[in-house]
Structures are given as C-alpha cells and as structure tokens.
Enzyme design. Structure first.
Site, short mmCIF file in Angstrom:
data_model
loop_
_atom_site.label_atom_id
_atom_site.label_comp_id
_atom_site.label_asym_id
_atom_site.label_seq_id
_atom_site.Cartn_x
_atom_site.Cartn_y
_atom_site.Cartn_z
CG HIS A 263 -18.37 24.60 -6.98
ND1 HIS A 263 -18.86 25.71 -7.63
CD2 HIS A 263 -17.21 24.98 -6.40
CE1 HIS A 263 -18.03 26.72 -7.45
NE2 HIS A 263 -17.02 26.32 -6.70
CG ASP A 314 -11.21 23.32 -1.13
OD1 ASP A 314 -10.20 23.89 -1.59
OD2 ASP A 314 -12.19 23.94 -0.67
N1 ACO Z 1 -22.18 16.19 0.62
C1 ACO Z 1 -23.44 15.71 0.66
N2 ACO Z 1 -24.47 16.27 0.01
C2 ACO Z 1 -24.21 17.37 -0.71
C3 ACO Z 1 -22.94 17.93 -0.80
C4 ACO Z 1 -21.90 17.30 -0.11
N3 ACO Z 1 -20.65 17.77 -0.14
N4 ACO Z 1 -22.97 19.02 -1.60
C5 ACO Z 1 -24.25 19.14 -1.99
N5 ACO Z 1 -24.99 18.15 -1.46
C6 ACO Z 1 -26.41 17.94 -1.64
C7 ACO Z 1 -27.20 18.74 -0.61
O1 ACO Z 1 -27.45 18.00 0.55
C8 ACO Z 1 -28.47 19.05 -1.37
O2 ACO Z 1 -29.29 17.92 -1.36
P1 ACO Z 1 -30.87 18.08 -1.16
O3 ACO Z 1 -31.33 18.89 -2.33
O4 ACO Z 1 -31.34 16.67 -1.12
O5 ACO Z 1 -31.02 18.80 0.13
C9 ACO Z 1 -27.99 19.24 -2.78
O6 ACO Z 1 -26.79 18.48 -2.91
C10 ACO Z 1 -27.71 20.69 -3.12
O7 ACO Z 1 -26.77 21.15 -2.17
P2 ACO Z 1 -26.70 22.61 -1.61
O8 ACO Z 1 -26.04 22.58 -0.27
O9 ACO Z 1 -28.03 23.31 -1.71
O10 ACO Z 1 -25.76 23.26 -2.67
P3 ACO Z 1 -25.03 24.61 -2.48
O11 ACO Z 1 -24.85 25.18 -3.80
O12 ACO Z 1 -25.69 25.47 -1.48
O13 ACO Z 1 -23.66 24.13 -1.80
C11 ACO Z 1 -21.52 23.59 -1.29
C12 ACO Z 1 -22.46 24.10 -2.38
C13 ACO Z 1 -21.67 24.46 -0.01
C14 ACO Z 1 -20.09 23.74 -1.78
C15 ACO Z 1 -21.84 22.15 -0.96
O14 ACO Z 1 -21.70 21.37 -2.10
C16 ACO Z 1 -21.00 21.59 0.18
O15 ACO Z 1 -21.34 21.78 1.33
N6 ACO Z 1 -19.86 20.91 -0.13
C17 ACO Z 1 -18.96 20.45 0.89
C18 ACO Z 1 -18.06 21.57 1.36
C19 ACO Z 1 -17.01 21.90 0.33
O16 ACO Z 1 -16.39 21.03 -0.24
N7 ACO Z 1 -16.79 23.20 0.16
C20 ACO Z 1 -15.76 23.71 -0.79
C21 ACO Z 1 -16.42 24.37 -1.96
S1 ACO Z 1 -15.23 24.93 -3.10
C22 ACO Z 1 -14.52 26.24 -2.37
O17 ACO Z 1 -15.12 27.05 -1.78
C23 ACO Z 1 -13.05 26.46 -2.41
#
Ligand code: ACO
Length: 377
Positions: A263, A314
């Site tokens: 998140h 989710d």
């Molecule tokens: N799976 C694998 N790795 C992840 C995930 C994930 N779900 N979430 C974060 N990471 C990792 C990233 O790869 C990144 O690693 P790195 O620094 O080695 O590159 C690090 O954690 C930071 O992640 P970001 O993508 O920069 O974090 P951001 O704040 O941009 O993303 C997000 C948040 C988009 C929700 C992300 O966690 C994600 O894609 N999750 C999966 C999709 C999801 O469940 N979305 C629902 C969110 S809640 C809602 O909107 C209702």
C-alpha cells in the site's frame, strides 16, 4: 518547467493536495476514521446508509434523519428504462467496470440536477447515484447473464437489496451484515487515485456524474480497486493450501507483483484488511468454501515473511466476496458501489471550496530546435 526549476515527486507520494473533513488516514499507526469515527466501530455498529449519511452531512443521523434518508435512497433505486435497454445492446463480454462507467455517464443525461453544482443539488445527486449505481451493476449483470433484472424490494436495506437484485433471492442475515460492512470499509479512503480523479475533474467546475465516471475508470485498474479480482484469480491459480509454498517461491523468483499486497500509505498494516479477514473466515466457513480463506492466510504468512508486504483492503475481501457468491468480475463494481459515498462527499468538499487542480510536469524532452519542413525530414 525544467529540472532546475522543479522538485519532481513521482506518483505524488506524500504530497498533500487537499484539506478534508471526511477521512483521517493514519498510515504510520494503521488507523482509519471517517469524520472522527473509527472504521472498526462503523463496520460493526453502523449500516452503510448511516455511514453514507455521515460522509454527506458530517454527523451520524438521528433515527428520524435516517428514516428520511432511507426514504430518499429507496425512491432513487429505479434506473431509467433506457439504461437497461442500453445494457441489452452492449456486447455481452464487455467488462462490468466499463459498463458502469458508461452507466454513470448515461445517468447524468437524465438527472434533473446534472449541471447544478450547488451543495444542495450535489447532495441530491449523491443520494441518487448511491442507489442507482447499485441497481445498475445488478441490472447489467442480470441482462448479460440472459436473465431479467430484479426490481428493488421496498423493505430491504441497501446491502440486502444489492444481493437481492443480483440473485433474485432474499439474502440471509449474516451475508447482509458482511456485505454491508464491506461497503462501509470501502466507502471512503482520502486521496486514493480514483477520489483524486473525481476531485480533479470537478475542480474544473465540471459536474458530479462526469467526475464519478472518471473515478470508475481510475478504480478499475489492477493497482487500485481492480486488485481484488486479481487476488481471487491468484487464489484460484494456487487452488489448494498445499500449493501455496511452491506458488510463493515461483512468484518471488519471478519478481511477480502480488495483488492485494502493499500500500502507498499503510506500511505497518491496513486496518480494513484485519476486519475483512475475520469476516472472510466466517463467510468462507459458512459457505463451505473454507479453502479460499486457508489459502489466503497461508499466502499472507508466506509473502509477509519473505517480503514484509502487508495485505491491503482487497486481499481478504476477495475470498469474502467469492463466498457471498458475487461473480469475480463484479468485485470492482462492488467496491464502486461502496466508494460512491466517498467520491460524492469529496466532490462536494471540492465544489464547496474549489481551486483548480493543475500540477506541473518536468520537461525532459529535446531542447529548442528549428522546425524542419516536411519535405526535408
Ligand atoms: N508485490 C510485489 N512487490 C511489491 C508489491 C506487491 N504487491 N507492492 C510493493 N512491492 C515492492 C515493489 O516492487 C517495490 O520494490 P523495490 O523497491 O525493490 O522496487 C517496493 O515494494 C515499493 O513498491 P512501490 O510499487 O514503489 O510502492 P507504491 O507505493 O508505488 O505501490 C501499490 C503501492 C501500487 C499498491 C503496490 O503495493 C502494488 O502494486 N500492490 C499490488 C496491487 C494492489 O493490491 N493494489 C490495491 C491497493 S489498495 C486499493 O487501491 C484499494
């Protein structure tokens, strides 16, 4: 704007772009409250109607106010016949979020207050949209499944009516309670991508229906509300508890994005996920589909242990919705049916104290150059 003049913040992370009285999101401590009321208490003790009232009027309703609000919601449940006709003309395979986006835009064509952005008109539109979005999702599902839409039942509350209009069966008390609490948990969440979209749209003095249609488009993406559907597909791909370890190993090795984890704001835990986990456990057990809950718990443990990622809202809503017999591609529309409360409350806040939302971009293209005639390129 050039690099020297700007301080680019990718994804606007941490940027504060609005004042709000609606949602207090404490990411550090994993806490969430609507207008001062903790989400856990609201999910347990209030109905979605009360929570919607709270977001629209700033206070929980007294009994008589709730009665009047319920009458208004009930009166708005029917959707125009032309919209149902439009559903019949749409390709059967069209995804329900695309349909919902078109439905909201279509509802804007017949709403008596469409272009009136006054506070009073916005509240009236919010009430109508809250009811109509639920009816539209169910009517479209019935039509695409070759069934007749089910008319809303006068004596049922909002959550019960949704399940009734979807299936044609009167739902049991436990299912209604779980679904109602889910709508509450999805109702509002500060400046998430879809709510920010709605605020951006009305900041141009555009109207609520245009903004909500945009919000639906933003919610649809798998990094936002679309994640729930992806979670359920992941659980199905895993199939059984014994396969979780092998799946996790492979997914981590492939650096796969794991849906329902992570998140932008919550780093220690999403309080909604904890509540949904309990509800998913009960609903999966009662529906005889406990394996989905078990797979989810084991995946949560493994991913949490290996990557420190937290499950977001989710994650556990996926097995919960599945055990309530909601079709997987309706998970995101269901989130929209809850989030309409927050979208409309944010739209009202934005209209009531508006400044055009217009950020800048850092220019990284070529420097100034002479125009080249088409014959010489
Ligand atoms: N799976 C694998 N790795 C992840 C995930 C994930 N779900 N979430 C974060 N990471 C990792 C990233 O790869 C990144 O690693 P790195 O620094 O080695 O590159 C690090 O954690 C930071 O992640 P970001 O993508 O920069 O974090 P951001 O704040 O941009 O993303 C997000 C948040 C988009 C929700 C992300 O966690 C994600 O894609 N999750 C999966 C999709 C999801 O469940 N979305 C629902 C969110 S809640 C809602 O909107 C209702």
């Amino acid at each position: 704007m050039t690099k020297e003049d700007s301080a680019l913040i990718r994804g606007l992370e941490g940027v504060v772009a609005a004042e709000t009285r609606l949602c207090d999101l404490d990411g550090k401590n994993g806490r969430l409250a609507y207008v001062g009321y903790d989400i856990d208490e609201l999910a347990r003790k209030a109905t979605f109607e009360e929570v919607t009232y709270l977001l629209l009027y700033g206070e929980l309703p007294k009994a008589a106010q709730l009665d009047a609000f319920t009458v208004a919601l009930t009166a708005a449940r029917e959707i125009p016949r032309e919209l149902t006709q439009a559903f019949r003309l749409m390709p059967k395979a069209t995804d329900p979020m695309r349909v919902l986006q078109a439905a909201v835009a279509t509802l804007g064509m017949s709403d008596p207050d469409t272009t009136d952005n006054s506070h009073a008109a916005n509240v009236r539109k919010a009430i109508r949209l809250t009811s109509q979005i639920a009816t539209a999702i169910c009517a479209h599902h019935r039509v695409r499944s070759g069934q007749e839409p089910v008319a809303p039942a006068a004596g049922l509350g909002h959550a019960a009516n949704f399940l009734y209009m979807l299936t044609g069966q009167r739902p049991g008390g436990a299912a209604v309670k779980a679904f109602d609490a889910s709508l509450t948990l999805y109702a509002e969440h500060e400046l998430n991508a879809s709510t920010f979209t709605t605020r951006t749209i009305v900041s141009t003095q555009s109207d609520m229906h245009s903004a909500v249609a945009g919000g639906v488009g933003a919610l649809k993406g798998p990094l936002h509300g679309g994640a729930g559907e992806a979670v359920m597909r992941t659980l199905m791909e895993i199939g059984e508890v014994a396969s979780v370890d092998a799946f996790t190993e492979k997914a981590l090795a492939a650096k796969r994005r794991l849906m329902g984890f992570g998140h932008r704001v919550y780093k220690a835990g999403d309080p909604r996920a904890a509540i949904l986990r309990g509800m998913a456990e009960q609903a999966c057990r009662e529906s005889g589909q406990f394996q989905w809950y078990q797979i989810a718990v084991k995946l949560h443990e493994r991913i949490g242990g290996a990557k420190g990622l937290i499950p977001n809202v989710d994650f556990y809503s996926a097995p919960l919705f599945y055990s309530l017999a909601i079709p997987v591609d309706l998970f995101t529309p269901v989130i929209a049916a809850g989030r309409i409360a927050g979208w409309s409350a944010n739209i009202i806040e934005q209209h009531d104290d508006n400044r055009l939302i217009r950020p800048r971009a850092e220019y990284v293209g070529p420097g100034r150059r002479a125009f080249v005639d088409i014959t010489k390129r």
